[in-house]
Design an enzyme around this catalytic site. Structure first.
Site, short mmCIF file in Angstrom:
data_model
loop_
_atom_site.label_atom_id
_atom_site.label_comp_id
_atom_site.label_asym_id
_atom_site.label_seq_id
_atom_site.Cartn_x
_atom_site.Cartn_y
_atom_site.Cartn_z
CG ASP A 53 -1.75 1.20 1.38
OD1 ASP A 53 -1.73 2.04 0.45
OD2 ASP A 53 -2.46 1.32 2.38
CG ASP A 365 24.83 15.00 -55.78
OD1 ASP A 365 24.12 15.94 -55.37
OD2 ASP A 365 25.08 13.99 -55.10
CG ASP A 366 20.91 19.39 -56.65
OD1 ASP A 366 20.12 19.42 -57.61
OD2 ASP A 366 20.78 20.04 -55.61
CD1 TRP A 476 14.52 9.66 -51.23
CD2 TRP A 476 13.94 8.62 -53.12
NE1 TRP A 476 13.16 9.80 -51.37
CE2 TRP A 476 12.78 9.16 -52.53
CE3 TRP A 476 13.82 7.92 -54.32
CZ2 TRP A 476 11.52 9.01 -53.10
CZ3 TRP A 476 12.56 7.78 -54.88
CH2 TRP A 476 11.43 8.33 -54.27
CG ASP A 477 19.65 14.75 -50.83
OD1 ASP A 477 19.44 14.68 -49.61
OD2 ASP A 477 20.63 15.33 -51.32
CG MET A 478 13.48 14.27 -47.43
SD MET A 478 13.35 15.48 -46.14
CE MET A 478 11.63 15.38 -45.79
CG ASN A 479 18.81 18.13 -49.36
OD1 ASN A 479 19.43 17.43 -48.58
ND2 ASN A 479 18.98 18.07 -50.67
CB CYS A 525 21.02 11.31 -49.21
SG CYS A 525 21.91 12.85 -48.93
CG ASP A 547 25.65 17.00 -46.88
OD1 ASP A 547 25.64 15.96 -47.56
OD2 ASP A 547 24.80 17.91 -46.99
C1 GLA Z 1 22.43 17.35 -49.98
C2 GLA Z 1 23.26 16.09 -50.03
C3 GLA Z 1 24.54 16.35 -50.76
C4 GLA Z 1 24.23 16.83 -52.15
C5 GLA Z 1 23.36 18.06 -52.08
C6 GLA Z 1 22.87 18.47 -53.45
O1 GLA Z 1 23.03 18.30 -49.18
O2 GLA Z 1 23.50 15.61 -48.75
O3 GLA Z 1 25.32 15.18 -50.81
O4 GLA Z 1 23.58 15.80 -52.86
O5 GLA Z 1 22.21 17.85 -51.28
O6 GLA Z 1 22.05 19.56 -53.39
#
Ligand code: GLA
Length: 727
Positions: A53, A365-366, A476-479, A525, A547
């Site tokens: 208790d 890349d980009d 495949w990035d996402m920033n 990424c 990065d």
């Molecule tokens: C991010 C990625 C980098 C590169 C840039 C391009 O920052 O981590 O490796 O690809 O985008 O814009």
């Protein structure tokens, strides 16, 4: 049998080869946690719950003041009826009440494990995993909750997930739905978590748990670089090689929480799941909500062993596709070499040089699409920029293939730029809340992946490009992270679902594309390792680790990432000095050895290197080709932590135990420098090993226990690689 049920005592005993997890149904309704830890053959409840208790501990049965939910070790605690600790779920009923009470109804034990609808999750054959589903019910609101436990006997892993079904005739709103909770009746722990930022992912935080809550979370829409969805409880004396660890890792890529709460009576509640902030779900009658999965690992053999369990489990029971166990190509990525400023000739010059030195894949890349000369335009316009690539992608890819290399391509499919054709045609595709201004991040907006039509647009646009040329790899990035989260296509009462619906949309896209293109190697990424989580690894078996390519920073980032993920999953590149992120100048050899400790590549303009440096690059590539089976598919041992000392050390042992590769890094040169020892791990103490550089033979016992004395040298950031072969 991995799952035992004792009818008389109402005890469930989940057994792996080395661990036990024990629960009991108390008073025919309360699912209580008894034990998680080192395996006990027969659990006879020697550590019985002592009923007492306690002041301010309310009693569901007024005739028994010793029984309270506030002191009961629980498996999936509710809120509102006497357990004042942190709950695992909460639900708002039609009347606005948030009180809920789950009672045990039944259970079933099955062979195998079913996939989780729409979510990444571990898998195994029927012989490798057994599943226990415990059906709980709140009879007042007719909510049925299935607690699922998957026992991977050989892997020494238990995974958990939860399903909520509304069996009433009116809607319910789930306002918190964690994937697991466990009450450990001990408190002497440190809590280990991994925190960071862009360019500084996954630092180790180890603090002692005293009272109250230690909680980490992401509210950013992705798992985030700020906190990893990982938490471990470790004994004070636990180190890399020994000691108790209870670790949890989330198979999910969105918002999460993980917490450890120490209560007043020296118990710890450990939890993980989706973040309740902006994480509600409007559950209509007869609908079911499925939570993501949590992977739970216990070992008494320290942190290295914890990592071995995770690595082995993820390689065999989470990551999919033909590349999981395959040797990965050495790549060159043009990003840090050219940024947005390239044309066909520049790319081919780089590719030619790369092929000359033995690199196996060229990644564009980009900047190859729309009119993307900077990061504030063209996302969403997935068609080739003919100004930069007049002959198109197919031609470029053919030219690269003619050089004997594979061809890879960068995408950032979840995004849209205001300056894009897509935005002109579909401003409504942007993730936003009606009537509120947009918040821009890295000059871009996020697509509303809670909408099927938007997901289908993404699938189609990526698919068209992948079909248009011979593409072997996708980055495949996402920033940026999610803001202004909302979607006018859903009801007001569903707006709390959009963050999770975004992740479900992303999973739908990735499932579709990875199924359609099984021959493409996908790397995820998020501005580096900003979404390096087990959910992404289910679809894409490698991740750009950071990065930040500075060798010294990378020692830490890769060291801590290896807590959960094997080196093969970590994209690691050699880049120029002074390093673009830190300005630091480190020797090419050290940059090479750090990157070779992961999934190796280059990210610089090889044409600017001296002849001598090019020779060194060739040697690095030759070496990596020799050792990469051991690095990529072998077992990784952390030896010395760069978080604790001026040095970092680790070694790899091939699966057959024959090849050993060890690295020693010394960060700053020291005056009156002490001689450092490298004590290898994971060798056969009774075997003989030959040092491949000088042919000398040593016993495994000597290399592990006595160690190697590393030669002294007056140089910052120096490194040493040792290779041994078992004879
Ligand atoms: C991010 C990625 C980098 C590169 C840039 C391009 O920052 O981590 O490796 O690809 O985008 O814009």
């Amino acid at each position: 049998m991995a799952i035992l049920y004792d009818k008389n005592e109402n005890i469930f005993h989940l057994k792996t080869n080395a661990t036990s997890y024990v629960m009991q149904i108390i008073r025919d309704k309360y699912l209580s946690h008894l034990y998680w830890g080192r395996k006990v053959e027969n659990y006879n409840n020697s550590r019985a719950i002592i009923w007492k208790d306690r002041g301010f501990a309310p009693n569901p049965d007024y005739t028994d003041r010793t029984f309270s939910l506030d002191t009961l070790p629980q498996e999936y605690p509710q809120t509102g009826n006497g357990d004042f600790r942190i709950c695992a779920y909460s639900v708002r009923d039609e009347n606005g009440s948030r009180i809920s009470n789950l009672e045990y109804k039944s259970h079933k034990i099955i062979k195998g494990k079913n996939p989780l609808k729409g979510l990444p999750a571990s898998f195994a054959s029927e012989d490798e995993v057994q599943t226990l589903i415990i059906y709980m019910q709140d009879s007042v609101i007719n909510l049925v909750v299935e607690l699922e436990y998957n026992v991977f006997e050989k892997s020494n892993v238990i995974t958990r997930n939860v399903r909520f079904t509304n069996k009433s005739s009116s809607p319910l709103t789930l306002t918190k739905m964690l994937s697991m909770s466990v009450d450990i009746r001990e408190k002497e722990f440190d809590v280990i978590t991994l925190y960071g930022a862009h360019n500084n992912e996954r630092n180790i935080d180890r603090r002692s748990l005293k009272s109250g809550i230690i909680q980490i979370e992401s509210t950013r829409g992705t798992s985030s670089p700020q906190q990893s969805p990982f938490m471990a409880l470790a004994r004070k004396n636990t180190d890399e090689d020994q000691g108790d660890v209870y670790a949890i890792n989330f198979v999910y890529s969105g918002n999460f929480i993980a917490c450890a709460q120490a209560d007043a009576f020296e118990n710890v509640r450990l939890q993980m799941g989706m973040n309740p902030l902006n994480g509600e779900w409007y559950l209509k009658p007869d609908e079911t909500f499925q939570t993501p999965e949590v992977v739970m690992v216990y070992t008494y053999k320290g942190l290295n062993h914890m990592s071995h369990i995770f690595h082995d489990f993820y390689r065999n029971h989470l990551m999919r596709g033909k590349y999981v166990h395959k040797i990965r190509p050495i790549l060159i990525n043009n990003w840090e070499a050219t940024f947005f400023d390239f044309n066909e000739q520049k790319l081919l010059n780089l590719a030619k040089k790369a092929s000359d030195v033995g690199i196996e894949m060229f990644v564009l890349d980009d900047g190859w699409f729309g009119h993307r000369d900077s990061d504030d335009s063209s996302l969403g316009d997935w068609f080739v920029d003919k100004r930069k690539l007049p002959h198109g992608l197919s031609w470029l890819s053919d030219e690269i293939h003619k050089l004997g290399m594979k061809f890879g391509l960068w995408f950032e499919p979840e995004m849209i730029s205001e300056d894009s054709e897509l935005y002109k045609q579909h401003p409504d595709y942007v993730l936003h809340t009606e009537g509120r201004p947009y918040t821009i991040g890295r000059g871009q907006l996020v697509l509303d992946l809670s909408r099927k039509d938007v997901c289908d647009y993404v699938i189609k646009s990526v698919r068209d490009i992948l079909n248009s040329a011979k593409i072997d790899y996708v980055k495949w990035d996402m920033n940026r992270h999610l803001t202004d989260v909302g979607s006018s296509t859903y009801l007001p009462c569903q707006q709390g679902e959009i963050t999770h619906r975004y992740v479900l949309g992303l999973y739908y896209i990735m499932q579709t594309l990875t199924d359609e293109f099984p021959d493409i190697l996908f790397e995820s990424c998020s501005s580096g390792g900003g979404r390096f989580d087990a959910g992404m690894l289910y679809y894409m078996p490698q991740t750009w680790c950071s990065d930040n390519t500075d060798a010294v920073c990378r020692m830490k980032i890769q060291y801590a990432t290896s807590f959960m993920f094997p080196p093969i999953t970590m994209g690691a590149h050699v880049s120029v000095v002074p390093n673009q992120q830190t300005g630091r100048v480190t020797p090419l050899s050290t940059r090479g050895y750090v990157a070779m400790s992961g999934n190796f590549g280059y990210e610089l303009d090889l044409n600017t290197l001296t002849d001598e440096e090019i020779e060194q690059v060739k040697e690095q590539i030759y070496l990596y080709k020799e050792i990469r089976e051991t690095i990529q598919n072998g077992i990784f041992y952390r030896i010395k932590s760069p978080f604790e000392e001026n040095i970092a050390q680790w070694n790899f042992v091939s699966n057959d135990g024959k090849n050993v590769v060890a690295f020693h890094f010394e960060i700053l040169s020291q005056p009156a420098a002490p001689v450092k020892l490298l004590k290898l791990k994971g060798l056969d103490a009774n075997a003989q090993y030959k040092n491949l550089s000088d042919g000398k033979i040593y016993g495994g016992d000597e290399l592990m226990y006595s160690g190697i004395s590393v030669p002294l040298k007056k140089q910052d950031f120096r490194s040493q690689c040792y290779r041994f072969y078992k004879i």
